[in-house]
Design a protein around this motif. Sequence first.
Motif, short mmCIF file in Angstrom:
data_model
loop_
_atom_site.label_atom_id
_atom_site.label_comp_id
_atom_site.label_asym_id
_atom_site.label_seq_id
_atom_site.Cartn_x
_atom_site.Cartn_y
_atom_site.Cartn_z
N GLY A 78 44.69 41.70 31.05
CA GLY A 78 44.21 43.08 30.98
C GLY A 78 43.49 43.50 32.24
O GLY A 78 43.04 44.64 32.37
N SER A 79 43.38 42.59 33.20
CA SER A 79 42.72 42.85 34.48
C SER A 79 43.12 41.74 35.44
O SER A 79 43.39 40.61 35.04
N GLY A 80 43.13 42.09 36.72
CA GLY A 80 43.40 41.09 37.75
C GLY A 80 42.19 40.81 38.62
O GLY A 80 42.32 40.22 39.69
N GLU A 81 41.01 41.22 38.15
CA GLU A 81 39.82 41.10 38.98
C GLU A 81 39.46 39.65 39.31
O GLU A 81 38.73 39.40 40.28
N ASN A 82 39.95 38.71 38.53
CA ASN A 82 39.67 37.30 38.77
C ASN A 82 40.75 36.62 39.61
O ASN A 82 40.71 35.41 39.82
N ILE A 83 41.72 37.41 40.12
CA ILE A 83 42.89 36.85 40.80
C ILE A 83 42.92 37.25 42.27
O ILE A 83 42.72 38.42 42.62
N VAL A 84 43.18 36.27 43.14
CA VAL A 84 43.54 36.52 44.53
C VAL A 84 44.99 36.06 44.69
O VAL A 84 45.30 34.88 44.48
N ALA A 85 45.87 36.99 45.02
CA ALA A 85 47.31 36.69 45.13
C ALA A 85 47.73 36.80 46.59
O ALA A 85 47.34 37.76 47.28
N THR A 86 48.52 35.84 47.07
CA THR A 86 48.84 35.80 48.50
C THR A 86 50.34 35.65 48.75
O THR A 86 51.09 35.15 47.92
N SER A 87 50.73 36.08 49.95
CA SER A 87 52.08 35.85 50.44
C SER A 87 52.00 35.23 51.82
O SER A 87 51.02 35.42 52.55
N LEU A 88 53.03 34.49 52.21
CA LEU A 88 53.07 33.86 53.52
C LEU A 88 53.31 34.89 54.62
O LEU A 88 52.65 34.87 55.66
N GLY A 89 54.24 35.81 54.37
CA GLY A 89 54.60 36.79 55.39
C GLY A 89 53.80 38.08 55.27
O GLY A 89 52.90 38.21 54.45
N SER A 90 54.16 39.02 56.11
CA SER A 90 53.51 40.32 56.10
C SER A 90 53.98 41.14 54.89
O SER A 90 54.98 40.80 54.25
N TYR A 91 53.27 42.22 54.62
CA TYR A 91 53.69 43.11 53.53
C TYR A 91 55.06 43.70 53.83
O TYR A 91 55.91 43.81 52.94
N GLU A 92 55.28 44.08 55.09
CA GLU A 92 56.57 44.67 55.47
C GLU A 92 57.72 43.68 55.24
O GLU A 92 58.79 44.05 54.74
N ALA A 93 57.50 42.42 55.60
CA ALA A 93 58.53 41.40 55.38
C ALA A 93 58.76 41.17 53.90
O ALA A 93 59.89 40.99 53.44
N LEU A 94 57.67 41.21 53.14
CA LEU A 94 57.75 40.98 51.70
C LEU A 94 58.64 42.00 51.01
O LEU A 94 59.53 41.64 50.23
N ILE A 95 58.42 43.26 51.28
CA ILE A 95 59.17 44.30 50.57
C ILE A 95 60.63 44.37 51.05
O ILE A 95 61.49 44.91 50.35
N CYS A 96 60.89 43.82 52.24
CA CYS A 96 62.27 43.74 52.71
C CYS A 96 63.03 42.61 52.01
O CYS A 96 64.24 42.72 51.79
N LYS A 97 62.33 41.55 51.67
CA LYS A 97 62.97 40.38 51.06
C LYS A 97 63.20 40.54 49.57
O LYS A 97 64.22 40.10 49.04
N TYR A 98 62.22 41.14 48.87
CA TYR A 98 62.26 41.15 47.41
C TYR A 98 62.31 42.57 46.87
O TYR A 98 61.46 43.40 47.19
N SER A 99 63.26 42.82 46.00
CA SER A 99 63.50 44.18 45.51
C SER A 99 62.34 44.74 44.69
O SER A 99 62.13 45.95 44.67
N LYS A 100 61.58 43.87 44.02
CA LYS A 100 60.51 44.35 43.16
C LYS A 100 59.12 44.12 43.74
O LYS A 100 58.11 44.41 43.09
N ALA A 101 59.06 43.62 44.96
CA ALA A 101 57.76 43.25 45.53
C ALA A 101 56.83 44.45 45.69
O ALA A 101 55.64 44.37 45.36
N GLU A 102 57.34 45.55 46.17
CA GLU A 102 56.48 46.72 46.40
C GLU A 102 55.85 47.19 45.09
O GLU A 102 54.64 47.44 45.02
#
Length: 215
Positions: free
Chosen positions: A42-66
């Motif tokens: 019901g909240s993500g305040e306790n979560i730190v979520a990370t990716s290896l690449g940049s945001y731009e690379a992320l949304i280019c690779k994965y259709s649902k990432a954005e």
Amino acid sequence: MGRRRRRGSGVRWLGHYSSAQSILVVGDGDFSFSLALAAAFGSGENIVATSLGSYEALICKYSKAETNVMKVERRGATVLHRINANNMSGHTYLKFRQFDRIVFNFPHAGFKGKEEDMRMVNSHRKLVKGFFGNARRLLQPYGEIHISHKMGYPYDAWDLKRLASESFLDMIRIVGFHKHDYPGYNQKKGDGPRCNEPFYLGVSCTFKFCLMYSY
């Protein structure tokens, strides 16, 4: 359907994780795992979520990432990009934090050959060993490091228990990993022209580690 459990007043659970834990998710592909947790809590305040690449690379690779990143952030999670598992403990934001759970699902050093080639096995080992060395610095004294990993040949050759021991971590248990416990989670290949496609999980387990002598 995922195992949504309540233990104690107001605490929500999904799989091995709860809304009362501070959780770092490393290399989360299209961020669908972090989103599954945040939605269940019901909240993500306790979560730190990370990716290896940049945001731009992320949304280019994965259709649902954005969309996934937007939903995770709307639920209050912290999202960080360009986080390398092998040097993350020195990151400006992370180096002052400690977590109850640090999660790295299906670490992979990239497709540079056949999985059974020793060059590839050693490349994966190097990635995992670097992750362990960094994760232990970010772990609460009685926290746990979780790696979900495929079982059988050649994945057993990574020898996670030995790599953990070399970083002064003890393996406390191995439990089955079941994708349906995390509704909406989609494992991704993450590399090459088919990076947005899922890879076959087969028999997989979550390996749990703690700091030596903390249990």
